[in-house]
Design a protein around this motif. Structure first.
Motif, PDB file in Angstrom:
ATOM      1  N   SER A 133      69.637  31.572  53.595  1.00 43.70           N
ATOM      2  CA  SER A 133      68.375  30.728  54.068  1.00 43.70           C
ATOM      3  C   SER A 133      67.213  30.737  53.361  1.00 43.70           C
ATOM      4  N   PRO A 134      66.367  29.516  53.372  1.00 38.56           N
ATOM      5  CA  PRO A 134      65.080  29.391  52.814  1.00 38.56           C
ATOM      6  C   PRO A 134      64.339  30.524  53.226  1.00 38.56           C
ATOM      7  N   ASN A 135      64.330  31.276  54.287  1.00 32.97           N
ATOM      8  CA  ASN A 135      63.308  32.267  54.509  1.00 32.97           C
ATOM      9  C   ASN A 135      64.115  33.634  54.170  1.00 32.97           C
ATOM     10  N   GLY A 136      65.106  33.872  53.532  1.00 37.69           N
ATOM     11  CA  GLY A 136      65.965  34.860  53.198  1.00 37.69           C
ATOM     12  C   GLY A 136      66.636  35.562  54.547  1.00 37.69           C
ATOM     13  N   ARG A 137      66.534  35.346  55.492  1.00 36.83           N
ATOM     14  CA  ARG A 137      66.779  36.144  56.664  1.00 36.83           C
ATOM     15  C   ARG A 137      68.353  36.190  57.160  1.00 36.83           C
ATOM     16  N   TRP A 138      69.080  35.035  56.726  1.00 35.33           N
ATOM     17  CA  TRP A 138      70.363  34.585  56.877  1.00 35.33           C
ATOM     18  C   TRP A 138      71.055  34.289  55.747  1.00 35.33           C
ATOM     19  N   MET A 139      72.609  34.510  55.905  1.00 36.87           N
ATOM     20  CA  MET A 139      73.479  34.318  54.711  1.00 36.87           C
ATOM     21  C   MET A 139      74.756  33.404  55.474  1.00 36.87           C
ATOM     22  N   ALA A 140      74.703  32.320  54.823  1.00 41.07           N
ATOM     23  CA  ALA A 140      76.244  31.498  55.501  1.00 41.07           C
ATOM     24  C   ALA A 140      76.941  31.444  54.144  1.00 41.07           C
ATOM     25  N   LEU A 141      78.385  31.404  54.810  1.00 39.78           N
ATOM     26  CA  LEU A 141      79.312  31.678  53.993  1.00 39.78           C
ATOM     27  C   LEU A 141      80.596  31.122  54.370  1.00 39.78           C
ATOM     28  N   HIS A 142      81.469  30.587  53.417  1.00 37.88           N
ATOM     29  CA  HIS A 142      82.750  29.724  53.873  1.00 37.88           C
ATOM     30  C   HIS A 142      83.868  30.801  53.614  1.00 37.88           C
ATOM     31  N   SER A 143      84.718  30.868  54.782  1.00 37.03           N
ATOM     32  CA  SER A 143      85.905  31.755  54.768  1.00 37.03           C
ATOM     33  C   SER A 143      87.071  31.217  55.346  1.00 37.03           C
ATOM     34  N   HIS A 144      88.323  31.756  55.236  1.00 37.13           N
ATOM     35  CA  HIS A 144      89.515  31.492  55.835  1.00 37.13           C
ATOM     36  C   HIS A 144      90.018  32.777  56.801  1.00 37.13           C
ATOM     37  N   SER A 150      90.768  30.632  60.074  1.00 40.14           N
ATOM     38  CA  SER A 150      89.758  29.736  60.059  1.00 40.14           C
ATOM     39  C   SER A 150      89.682  28.935  58.513  1.00 40.14           C
ATOM     40  N   ASP A 151      89.049  27.896  58.520  1.00 38.08           N
ATOM     41  CA  ASP A 151      88.457  27.288  57.408  1.00 38.08           C
ATOM     42  C   ASP A 151      87.200  26.866  57.660  1.00 38.08           C
ATOM     43  N   ASP A 152      86.321  28.024  58.012  1.00 39.73           N
ATOM     44  CA  ASP A 152      84.922  27.497  58.453  1.00 39.73           C
ATOM     45  C   ASP A 152      83.655  28.227  57.808  1.00 39.73           C
ATOM     46  N   VAL A 153      82.492  28.130  58.483  1.00 35.02           N
ATOM     47  CA  VAL A 153      81.322  28.342  57.882  1.00 35.02           C
ATOM     48  C   VAL A 153      80.835  29.537  58.873  1.00 35.02           C
ATOM     49  N   TRP A 154      80.584  30.949  58.493  1.00 43.22           N
ATOM     50  CA  TRP A 154      80.206  32.040  59.081  1.00 43.22           C
ATOM     51  C   TRP A 154      78.860  32.452  58.849  1.00 43.22           C
ATOM     52  N   LEU A 155      77.925  33.036  59.619  1.00 42.70           N
ATOM     53  CA  LEU A 155      76.439  33.081  59.432  1.00 42.70           C
ATOM     54  C   LEU A 155      76.374  34.630  59.916  1.00 42.70           C
ATOM     55  N   ARG A 156      75.637  35.301  59.190  1.00 37.45           N
ATOM     56  CA  ARG A 156      75.261  36.660  59.278  1.00 37.45           C
ATOM     57  C   ARG A 156      73.788  37.089  59.021  1.00 37.45           C
ATOM     58  N   PRO A 157      72.981  37.955  59.687  1.00 40.16           N
ATOM     59  CA  PRO A 157      71.783  38.485  59.311  1.00 40.16           C
ATOM     60  C   PRO A 157      71.709  39.077  57.842  1.00 40.16           C
ATOM     61  N   THR A 158      71.005  38.770  57.023  1.00 42.63           N
ATOM     62  CA  THR A 158      70.764  39.573  55.906  1.00 42.63           C
ATOM     63  C   THR A 158      70.784  40.911  56.051  1.00 42.63           C
ATOM     64  N   ASP A 159      70.282  41.580  56.783  1.00 42.19           N
ATOM     65  CA  ASP A 159      69.976  43.106  57.284  1.00 42.19           C
ATOM     66  C   ASP A 159      71.248  43.769  57.682  1.00 42.19           C
ATOM     67  N   GLY A 160      72.281  42.856  58.241  1.00 40.32           N
ATOM     68  CA  GLY A 160      73.416  43.158  58.535  1.00 40.32           C
ATOM     69  C   GLY A 160      73.374  44.040  59.893  1.00 40.32           C
ATOM     70  N   PRO A 166      77.325  41.525  63.537  1.00 40.20           N
ATOM     71  CA  PRO A 166      78.493  41.008  62.722  1.00 40.20           C
ATOM     72  C   PRO A 166      78.488  39.635  62.507  1.00 40.20           C
ATOM     73  N   ASP A 167      79.232  39.101  61.376  1.00 39.73           N
ATOM     74  CA  ASP A 167      79.534  37.790  61.001  1.00 39.73           C
ATOM     75  C   ASP A 167      79.731  36.863  62.602  1.00 39.73           C
ATOM     76  N   ARG A 168      79.383  35.652  62.506  1.00 37.75           N
ATOM     77  CA  ARG A 168      79.318  34.752  63.758  1.00 37.75           C
ATOM     78  C   ARG A 168      79.991  33.573  63.089  1.00 37.75           C
ATOM     79  N   ARG A 169      81.288  33.202  63.500  1.00 38.89           N
ATOM     80  CA  ARG A 169      81.724  31.707  63.149  1.00 38.89           C
ATOM     81  C   ARG A 169      80.702  30.651  63.932  1.00 38.89           C
ATOM     82  N   ILE A 170      80.314  29.719  62.771  1.00 43.56           N
ATOM     83  CA  ILE A 170      79.372  28.770  63.542  1.00 43.56           C
ATOM     84  C   ILE A 170      79.846  27.314  63.429  1.00 43.56           C
ATOM     85  N   THR A 171      81.219  27.307  62.731  1.00 36.59           N
ATOM     86  CA  THR A 171      82.054  25.782  62.974  1.00 36.59           C
ATOM     87  C   THR A 171      83.239  26.133  63.158  1.00 36.59           C
TER      88      THR A 171
END
Length: 182
Positions: free
Chosen positions: A146-157, A161-171, A174-179
């Motif tokens: 993310s522009p503020n560096g606090r989040w990471m978005a990634l694509h995974s199966h 799934s075939d979706d976007v997952w979100l996680r806080p950069t600091d870990g 856990p990853d959260r499926r957002i689509t």
């Protein structure tokens, strides 16, 4: 598979100890097999002409990350990598890496050797990721901060799934499926 014109030999592809596919020839009478190829990528799909000439496919797939600075190109990864994304503040790049695009992976899609990692662009040529972000049994790719560096978005199966997952950069979570596209 393919057979010699007289039917005495069979040609086939089989995985080697590195997970790539090599071309083999087996004598049908003795059942003795001989490996015919040893390329760094897959060799497969044999076809035999009437005169016994064997044709086959060999795969050549090479990607790496490079940067262009002051009209000078500099290679940043010596291993197969693509889809770079700059960190908003640090000289870090998220990358998709792995040995995907092999026949052995095609048979298992979306469970392929495609992972997400991070490299430091200031370190010069990297031979492996500095940090592994996602390494599931399925396709993982295209991480962005993310522009503020606090989040990471990634694509995974992962999880079928075939979706976007979100996680806080600091870990911290856990990853959260957002689509729910896949």
């Amino acid at each position: 598979i393919a057979f010699s014109p007289d039917g005495s030999r069979v040609y086939f592809a089989s995985p080697n100890e590195h997970g790539m596919v090599d071309l083999w020839q087996m004598d049908r009478g003795s059942r003795r097999a001989v490996k015919l190829t040893a390329f760094s990528r897959d060799s497969y799909g044999p076809s035999v002409a009437e005169d016994g000439t064997v044709l086959f496919r060999t795969q050549s797939y090479r990607t790496f990350i490079a940067e262009l600075r002051d009209l000078q190109t500099r290679q940043l990864t010596s291993f197969q990598a693509e889809t770079p994304w700059w960190h908003p503040r640090d000289p870090l790049l998220s990358i998709t890496y792995g040995t995907w695009r092999r026949v052995i992976d095609d048979a298992k899609y979306p469970d392929i050797a495609q992972e997400i990692g991070v490299i430091d662009a200031n370190r010069g040529l990297s031979d492996r990721p500095l940090q592994v972000i996602a390494d599931s049994d399925s396709e993982d790719q295209a991480m962005a901060w993310s522009p503020n560096g606090r989040w990471m978005a990634l694509h995974s199966h992962r999880e079928q799934s075939d979706d976007v997952w979100l996680r806080p950069t600091d870990g911290s979570q856990p990853d959260r499926r957002i689509t729910r596209l896949g």
